[in-house]
Design a protein around this motif. Structure first.
Motif, PDB file in Angstrom:
ATOM      1  N   ARG A 115       2.058   5.305 103.936  1.00  0.00           N
ATOM      2  CA  ARG A 115       3.112   4.466 104.568  1.00  0.00           C
ATOM      3  C   ARG A 115       3.554   5.045 105.924  1.00  0.00           C
ATOM      4  N   ASP A 119       3.363   3.457 109.500  1.00  0.00           N
ATOM      5  CA  ASP A 119       4.559   3.092 110.180  1.00  0.00           C
ATOM      6  C   ASP A 119       4.679   3.704 111.638  1.00  0.00           C
ATOM      7  N   LEU A 120       4.453   5.250 111.811  1.00  0.00           N
ATOM      8  CA  LEU A 120       4.723   6.246 112.715  1.00  0.00           C
ATOM      9  C   LEU A 120       3.389   6.614 113.318  1.00  0.00           C
ATOM     10  N   TRP A 288      13.147   6.394 109.656  1.00  0.00           N
ATOM     11  CA  TRP A 288      12.240   6.033 108.576  1.00  0.00           C
ATOM     12  C   TRP A 288      12.580   6.692 107.299  1.00  0.00           C
ATOM     13  N   ARG A 291      15.489   4.652 105.817  1.00  0.00           N
ATOM     14  CA  ARG A 291      15.358   3.561 105.052  1.00  0.00           C
ATOM     15  C   ARG A 291      14.513   3.734 103.998  1.00  0.00           C
ATOM     16  N   GLU A 292      13.627   4.860 103.679  1.00  0.00           N
ATOM     17  CA  GLU A 292      12.986   5.148 102.547  1.00  0.00           C
ATOM     18  C   GLU A 292      14.078   5.693 101.367  1.00  0.00           C
TER      19      GLU A 292
END
Length: 297
Positions: A115, A119-120, A288, A291-292
């Motif tokens: 993931r 995302d990055l 990121w 958020r995780e």
């Protein structure tokens, strides 16, 4: 009304001449003519109403005002050059080296790696397992992901991600065998409690957080790494004390349960970057990770 800042071209010409001690050498460095540098300096002096240079024989000498402006402008242009170089390095997609404790790497990062890469995609992440403490310079790393407590080394810039929360976890079968599912936390006082050798006081911290006497607990086997500790709990060897984030996947899959929840500690999950400053990729990774880590566990 005068402008807050003079012309940057004029400042750049002045800074080069002041740093190099010569209009001719400044012109060579800036790839312009001698006359262009001289005109920029005269325009800067006119705009500021100050003399920045004075003739000294065949050369130039800085006035006190010129010395002050040289020191400030040289530092400012050096910072600009450093920032531009960091941006170029980021744009080149050189590997971003992230140091990570082994247990965090195995239990949290790797399950989320696909993931993260989606995302990055510009991150080009290289993970470096770390068993020992991170050194104060974070040598060889672009950033380090870890749990700890302030004060942090002065050579780090620390980005908080989430407060650490710890709590007891057991396998569903073990909880049933020991009648723990609906029991009060006091039931743990009669059980050997699994722990990691690196954090022998974690159980005491949790007991005090729920209002129980920490000196009454009976510690069971200790394990060198949290990864081994959690697997021992999954195997039904006892109750383990673990950070919520590192057992979130086990709780979601039903491999473990947390009958009494989790308590916040004084610790934090953080991303540390060297004091030279975070890059754009480090900032993106920070958002990121925040958020995780804050996702429901």
């Amino acid at each position: 009304m005068p402008r807050p800042l003079p012309s940057l071209n004029a400042l750049h010409a002045f800074e080069a001449a002041a740093r190099l001690g010569s209009v001719s050498r400044a012109a060579t460095e800036l790839h312009v003519t001698h006359g262009a540098v001289s005109r920029h300096i005269r325009a800067l002096e006119d705009e500021m109403g100050l003399s920045l240079f004075q003739r000294q024989g065949r050369g130039l000498a800085l006035t006190p005002a010129g010395q002050r402006l040289r020191d400030t402008s040289t530092a400012a242009f050096a910072q600009l050059r450093e920032a531009c170089e960091e941006l170029r390095q980021d744009a080149s997609l050189a590997p971003f080296v992230l140091g990570c404790p082994v247990s965090l790497l195995a239990r949290w990062m790797i399950p989320r790696l696909e993931r993260l890469m989606a995302d990055l995609p510009e991150l080009s992440l290289h993970l470096r397992p770390q068993e020992t403490r991170f050194d104060e310079a974070l040598n060889g790393l672009d950033a380090a992901l870890l749990a700890g407590e302030p004060p942090w080394p002065a050579t780090w810039q620390v980005r908080p991600l989430a407060r650490e929360r710890i709590g007891p976890v057991v396998s569903p079968q073990y909880a049933q065998d020991q009648a723990l599912v609906h029991a009060a936390p006091e039931a743990l006082l009669d059980l050997p409690l699994l722990h990691t050798l690196s954090r022998p006081k974690a159980w005491q911290t949790w007991f005090q957080g729920v209002g129980l006497p920490g000196d009454a607990l009976l510690l069971g086997p200790g394990y060198p790494h949290l990864y081994h500790l959690v697997e021992a709990a999954v195997g039904g060897r006892g109750a383990a004390i673990a950070p919520a984030q590192l057992v979130a996947d086990d709780l979601a899959s039903g491999r473990l349960i947390a009958p009494w929840g989790f308590q916040e500690t004084a610790g934090q999950w953080v991303l540390a970057v060297p004091a030279r400053g975070p890059s754009l990729r480090a900032e993106a990774l920070t958002f990121w990770l925040q958020r995780e880590f804050m996702a429901p566990s």
